[in-house]
Motif scaffolding. Sequence first.
Motif, PDB file in Angstrom:
ATOM      1  N   ALA A  43      14.178   5.370  79.638  1.00  0.00           N
ATOM      2  CA  ALA A  43      14.738   4.806  78.403  1.00  0.00           C
ATOM      3  C   ALA A  43      16.198   5.187  78.235  1.00  0.00           C
ATOM      4  N   ASP A  47      19.088   2.448  78.454  1.00  0.00           N
ATOM      5  CA  ASP A  47      19.850   2.273  77.214  1.00  0.00           C
ATOM      6  C   ASP A  47      21.345   2.363  77.497  1.00  0.00           C
ATOM      7  N   THR A 399       7.482   5.019  72.153  1.00  0.00           N
ATOM      8  CA  THR A 399       7.061   5.360  73.520  1.00  0.00           C
ATOM      9  C   THR A 399       6.239   6.630  73.539  1.00  0.00           C
TER      10      THR A 399
END
Length: 434
Positions: A43, A47, A399
Amino acid sequence: MRTADVITTATRNAFRSRLRTTLTALSLFVGAFTLTLTTALGAGVNDYVTKQVETLSTGDVLLVTPAASTDTTDGPNEYDPDGRQQSGQANPLGSGTLLNDDDLDATRAIAGVDRVEPVRQISVDWIAGDADAAADGRYELDVNPTSSIGRSDLVAGAQLDQEAGDLQILLPEDYVDALGFADAEDAVGATVTLGYTDAALEEQTVEAEVVGVARTSLLAAGSGVNQALTDEIADAQAVPGQPNAYAVAVAYLEGSGADGAVTTADVDAVKADLADADLAGQTVEDQLGVIQTVITGIIGVLSAFAVVALIAASFGIVNTLLMSVQERTREIGLMKAMGMSNGRVFGLFSLEAVVIGLLGSAIGALAAIGVGTAISAGAASTVLADLPGLTLLLFEPATVITVIVVIMVIAFLSSVLPARRAARQDPIESLRYE
C-alpha cells in the motif's frame, strides 16, 4: 442456551487451557504480523507511485517509440539505409530501435496530435550560480531526459514552458544551498550557467533562467530543462552528417472533452493510429503501471509466506479443538442431555476457534502497526530521506480489518471438523465416557 450465552461461554472456554490457547494464538500472530506488514508495504509503495503519477503526468502526452518487432523470419534483417537505426546502448526510455524523422512526420499527421517533440539526450558537465563562478563553485548536473513529458513536484516556482523560446531550467532542491541561494524562492528567477562539451570536444557555456525548484523523486531524478534549452545543447553536441535518430518522442494531444480536456477515448484513438504506423504510444501511467505490477508481484510472494504460516496455524487450531472435545466429552453429553441442540454445540466450539483467531490476528496486526510505524519513520529520516512523500509502510484501516477478518474465517473453517464431531456425539455415550 441463548446466543449471548453461547458467545460468553465460548469466550470463557477458549481460555480454559491458557498455555495451549496462547501457543495456538501465537501461530496466528506470526501470520497476521507478516501479512499486515506485507500489505502495508504494498500500500505504501503503490500510494507513492500513484501520487507521483498525479504529480508528473499531465494526462495529455504520449511517449512514442517504434513498435516491438514481430518479425519471425529466420536470419538477420537486410540493411535499409533509409530505415530506422539501432541504438548502440541500452536505453531505458524505449526499445533498441530508434525513431527517425519520417516517424516524427507520421506521428504529426495523426488526428488528435497537436505537436511532436523528440526527446534528445544531452550531457551537461557542470552548473554554476553565475557566469563568473570559479572552478570550485561548479557542480555536476544530471539532466532528466523525460522532463518534457509531464510535471515536476515543485517546491517553488512554476513548471517548464516547453513552447517558450527562452532557456529554462528546473533546479533540483538540493542544489539551492550549493549554488548560493538563500532558499527555493530566492532561486526562482535567477540565472545559472551550464557548461557542456560540444561535438568538437570544446567546452561551451549557456545561461538559463531558473523557473522552479523541484523535489527529488524516484520517478523524476535530475534537473529538468525545457525544449529550447535541450535543442540549444543537443544541436551543439550533434555529430555533423549523422542522421537524426531518437530513442523516444513526446506527442502532445488535442482533447475533445470539455474545455479541451484529453479523454481516454482520445488517447486510445491516437494509440490505434500509432500502431497502424508501426509505432507504439504509452502514457506515463502505462509505464508506471509496469512498476506497480512488479511491486504487486513481489508483495504477493512475501504474502505467500504469511499464508503458509496461517495454514500451519490452522492445523494447530484443529489440534487444539480436537483435544478440547476429547477432554470435555462428559460436558458435551451433559449439555445435550439438558436439551442443547447439535447446532448450539457446533456454534459453541466454532466460536472458541473464532475467539482464538481474533486474539492472534488482532495482537499480530497491532504489533505489526507498532513495529512498522517505527521502521517507516526511521527509514523516512535516513535511507529514504531523498524521497519525500514516501511512507514505506502504509497501514490502511480497511486493509488491517480485512486481515483480521480473513484470519478469523480461517480459524472458523479450521474448527468445522472438531465442532462437527462434538455436535454429533451421543449424549448417553458421552456421559459414560471416562
